[in-house]
Design a protein around this motif. Structure first.
Motif, short mmCIF file in Angstrom:
data_model
loop_
_atom_site.label_atom_id
_atom_site.label_comp_id
_atom_site.label_asym_id
_atom_site.label_seq_id
_atom_site.Cartn_x
_atom_site.Cartn_y
_atom_site.Cartn_z
N THR A 35 0.84 -1.19 0.05
CA THR A 35 0.05 0.05 0.05
C THR A 35 1.07 1.10 0.08
O THR A 35 1.88 1.36 0.83
N ASP A 86 -4.27 5.47 -12.65
CA ASP A 86 -5.20 4.62 -13.11
C ASP A 86 -5.06 3.99 -14.36
O ASP A 86 -5.97 3.65 -15.11
N LYS A 104 -2.91 0.00 -13.00
CA LYS A 104 -4.23 -0.11 -12.70
C LYS A 104 -4.61 -1.71 -12.71
O LYS A 104 -5.36 -2.06 -11.67
N LYS A 148 -3.60 -2.82 -9.42
CA LYS A 148 -4.59 -2.40 -8.39
C LYS A 148 -5.62 -3.36 -8.25
O LYS A 148 -6.28 -3.99 -7.29
N GLU A 149 -6.21 -3.64 -9.56
CA GLU A 149 -7.45 -4.72 -9.69
C GLU A 149 -7.16 -6.20 -9.36
O GLU A 149 -7.85 -6.61 -8.71
N GLY A 165 -5.58 -6.73 -6.63
CA GLY A 165 -5.12 -6.65 -5.06
C GLY A 165 -3.87 -6.62 -4.74
O GLY A 165 -3.47 -6.95 -3.70
N ASN A 205 -2.19 -0.79 -3.72
CA ASN A 205 -3.30 -0.07 -3.52
C ASN A 205 -2.61 1.48 -3.16
O ASN A 205 -1.44 1.62 -2.76
N LEU A 240 -3.30 5.27 -1.45
CA LEU A 240 -4.08 6.04 -0.34
C LEU A 240 -3.62 7.48 -0.85
O LEU A 240 -2.54 7.79 -0.48
N ASP A 244 3.84 -1.01 3.61
CA ASP A 244 3.50 0.26 3.35
C ASP A 244 4.54 1.14 3.10
O ASP A 244 5.47 1.27 3.75
N THR A 278 6.25 -1.47 -7.92
CA THR A 278 5.16 -2.19 -8.46
C THR A 278 5.60 -3.36 -9.15
O THR A 278 4.95 -4.64 -9.07
#
Ligand code: ADE
Length: 211
Positions: free
Chosen positions: A2, A18, A23, A26-27, A29, A32, A34, A107, A153
């Motif tokens: 995260t 996005d 993207k 993120k989809e 999982g 993420n 914030l 995180d 990522t």
């Protein structure tokens, strides 16, 4: 993983986050993001995020307390957080640093500074990891945050089709080509090298190594 982005322009990052690979991650999982708008953590009625520097000098400095409150909230939502502060004087970011972060933390909290800087007490209190993404000066930490999010990522297992080590050891073409096979531009014809059209993978690997 995260990522927590602390910024005065958090919305400026969402269109890239996005898109495409991020993207999909993120989809699935696998990551993420914030957002925390520093302005939301101000206490005065004008929601002032910055002030003049002590000792004089140009520009404005981002105040410590709203940033500290935002980081506190991000830490509360984290399991094993790393707090990153962006500065051209920080440790040079690299794939090695990306792997260390991916393996050791759940995180990452990014403090994106702006203007002439951030009150020095923020990094002193939080003992941040100070990171530079290269030998040049940017106007803020939003682009470095995107760079780190992208680089970390894509190294998380399951994000790329293949494992990142497989992806990166592939003989990636330095000069890639796609259709059409030939086209004319300003009266000159440009064609894809014959060997790449041959279907002979040994020859193609050889060609790519040579090039
Ligand atoms: N802030 C300004 N310039 C920067 C850089 N090159 N890397 C990280 N943070 C920065």
């Amino acid at each position: 993983m995260t990522y927590h982005i602390i910024s005065i322009f958090p919305e400026s990052l969402s269109s890239y986050l996005d898109s495409s690979l991020l993207k999909r991650a993120k989809e699935k999982g696998l990551m993420n993001v914030l957002f925390y708008n520093i302005r939301d953590y101000t206490k005065d009625k004008h929601n002032k995020v910055d002030d003049r520097p002590y000792g004089g000098g140009p520009g404005m400095v981002l105040s410590a307390l709203p940033i500290l409150s935002a980081v506190e909230e991000a830490i509360e939502k984290s399991e094993k957080p790393l707090v990153v502060f962006f500065t051209p004087h920080g440790e040079q970011f690299s794939n090695t640093v990306a792997d260390e972060i991916k393996d050791e933390y759940t995180d990452v909290i990014f403090i994106c500074g702006h203007y002439e800087g951030v009150d020095a007490r923020v990094t002193q209190i939080l003992k941040t990891k100070n990171v530079s993404i290269g030998p040049y000066v940017l106007t803020g930490g939003e682009l470095p945050a995107l760079v780190m999010i992208d680089a970390i990522t894509r190294r998380i297992s399951g994000v790329l089709g293949n494992d990142v080590s497989v992806e990166e050891s592939r003989i990636a073409p330095k000069d890639p080509y796609t259709r059409p096979e030939c086209f004319t531009y300003k009266e000159k014809e440009y064609c894809v090298p014959e060997v790449l059209r041959s279907g002979d993978h040994a020859k193609i690997d050889e060609f790519r190594k040579e090039n």
